[in-house]
Design an enzyme around this catalytic site. Structure first.
Site, PDB file in Angstrom:
ATOM      1  N   ASP A   1      20.605  11.900   0.672  1.00  0.00           N
ATOM      2  CA  ASP A   1      21.157  11.869   2.010  1.00  0.00           C
ATOM      3  C   ASP A   1      21.561  10.412   2.278  1.00  0.00           C
ATOM      4  O   ASP A   1      21.082   9.502   1.585  1.00  0.00           O
ATOM      5  CB  ASP A   1      20.101  12.350   3.007  1.00  0.00           C
ATOM      6  CG  ASP A   1      20.551  12.202   4.432  1.00  0.00           C
ATOM      7  OD1 ASP A   1      21.657  12.646   4.761  1.00  0.00           O
ATOM      8  OD2 ASP A   1      19.788  11.611   5.234  1.00  0.00           O
TER       9      ASP A   1
ATOM     10  N   ASP B   1      22.396   8.768   5.914  1.00  0.00           N
ATOM     11  CA  ASP B   1      21.887   8.170   7.149  1.00  0.00           C
ATOM     12  C   ASP B   1      20.357   8.268   7.183  1.00  0.00           C
ATOM     13  O   ASP B   1      19.799   9.364   7.202  1.00  0.00           O
ATOM     14  CB  ASP B   1      22.457   8.911   8.370  1.00  0.00           C
ATOM     15  CG  ASP B   1      23.974   8.807   8.458  1.00  0.00           C
ATOM     16  OD1 ASP B   1      24.513   7.726   8.203  1.00  0.00           O
ATOM     17  OD2 ASP B   1      24.612   9.828   8.786  1.00  0.00           O
TER      18      ASP B   1
ATOM     19  N   SER C   1      27.534  13.712   7.484  1.00  0.00           N
ATOM     20  CA  SER C   1      28.412  12.869   8.300  1.00  0.00           C
ATOM     21  C   SER C   1      29.860  12.842   7.822  1.00  0.00           C
ATOM     22  O   SER C   1      30.150  12.704   6.635  1.00  0.00           O
ATOM     23  CB  SER C   1      27.875  11.442   8.324  1.00  0.00           C
ATOM     24  OG  SER C   1      28.763  10.600   9.036  1.00  0.00           O
TER      25      SER C   1
HETATM   26  C1  BG6 Z   1      23.882  13.030   9.589  1.00  0.00           C
HETATM   27  C2  BG6 Z   1      23.026  12.349  10.626  1.00  0.00           C
HETATM   28  O1  BG6 Z   1      23.797  12.317   8.395  1.00  0.00           O
HETATM   29  O2  BG6 Z   1      25.240  13.073   9.996  1.00  0.00           O
HETATM   30  C3  BG6 Z   1      23.213  13.019  11.981  1.00  0.00           C
HETATM   31  O3  BG6 Z   1      21.670  12.418  10.242  1.00  0.00           O
HETATM   32  C4  BG6 Z   1      24.691  13.097  12.342  1.00  0.00           C
HETATM   33  O4  BG6 Z   1      22.506  12.288  12.966  1.00  0.00           O
HETATM   34  C5  BG6 Z   1      25.452  13.788  11.214  1.00  0.00           C
HETATM   35  O5  BG6 Z   1      24.862  13.844  13.535  1.00  0.00           O
HETATM   36  C6  BG6 Z   1      26.949  13.901  11.500  1.00  0.00           C
HETATM   37  O6  BG6 Z   1      27.514  12.629  11.498  1.00  0.00           O
HETATM   38  P1  BG6 Z   1      28.993  12.326  12.007  1.00  0.00           P
HETATM   39  O7  BG6 Z   1      29.212  10.899  11.559  1.00  0.00           O
HETATM   40  O8  BG6 Z   1      29.905  13.285  11.331  1.00  0.00           O
HETATM   41  O9  BG6 Z   1      28.987  12.502  13.475  1.00  0.00           O
HETATM   42 MG    MG Z   2      19.410  11.461   7.186  1.00  0.00          MG
END
Ligand code: BG6
Ligand code: MG
Length: 214
Positions: free
Chosen positions: A9, A11, A114
């Site tokens: 992962d 973030d 993300s």
């Molecule tokens: C994840 C995070 O990696 O990505 C979440 O842990 C986040 O907190 C998700 O909501 C989506 O990210 P993004 O950048 O597409 O809004």
């Molecule tokens: Mg994470």
């Protein structure tokens, strides 16, 4: 079966952007008068942007145009916080761990919910280390569905039983387990479900991870 790949992962695992996601949601919540806390944010870890908004709303109903506008605002706040990220923002031990895993012949993947994952990996200067990157554009069903990690495994060319997933989120650990992967849970928000539980990637080597698997 021999482990052939580590899938990370992003973030909260490779870098502390989980904190920036939190700050961006907190700003939106404050502006809209919605109570929100760091603890509630832990339930959002790993969830796609839309699923995170639903957690924030706690049953409040807003129309679709407002939902879209709020997600754009949150993302604008988040992207602004990303502007200063550099290789110095890799979490402790991450650089050594990734390089050692590669030197040991393991394939490396990223499985992040993300849509900002690629630019963040570029700013961290680690994108080229990975054999496959799955992000918020790769699959329809996000974590805790197993689809993203299975997608990454397919790109790398392994079966899930040949992969270890590193996650800081309970939703991510659940996704990886449902996909049939071994799991390493990093930090308290990962919960108790992972195969191996660690505080972070500093002070441990890929080989030690492999010896601790059942
Ligand atoms: C994840 C995070 O990696 O990505 C979440 O842990 C986040 O907190 C998700 O909501 C989506 O990210 P993004 O950048 O597409 O809004
Ligand atoms: Mg994470």
């Amino acid at each position: 079966m021999t482990i052939q790949a580590f899938i990370f992962d992003l973030d909260g695992v490779l870098t502390d952007t989980a904190e920036y996601h939190y700050q961006a949601w907190q700003r939106l919540a404050d502006e809209e008068g919605i109570p929100f806390s760091r603890e509630e944010n832990d339930a959002m870890r790993g969830l796609a942007r839309r699923d995170s908004l639903n957690v924030l709303l706690k049953g409040r109903v807003i129309d679709e145009a407002t939902a879209q506008a709020w997600m754009v605002r949150k993302n604008d706040y988040y992207v602004a916080l990303l502007s200063h990220i550099s290789p110095n923002d890799l979490l402790p031990g991450v650089s050594d761990f990734l390089n050692a895993a590669k030197a040991d012949g393991l394939k490396l993947g990223v499985g992040s919910a993300s849509k900002n994952a690629r630019p963040v990996l570029e700013k961290l200067n680690v994108l080229s280390l990975f054999d496959a990157v799955g992000d918020g554009y790769s699959v329809v069903h996000g974590k805790p569905a197993p689809d993203l990690f299975i997608w990454v495994a397919g790109r790398i060319g392994i079966n899930p039983t040949q992969g270890v997933v590193f996650e800081d989120a309970a939703a991510g650990v659940q996704a990886a387990k449902r996909g049939g992967f071994f799991t390493v849970g990093l930090g308290d928000a990962a919960g108790d479900g992972a195969t191996i539980k660690l505080a972070g990637l500093s002070g441990i080597t890929p080989r030690e991870i492999l010896t601790r698997l059942p």
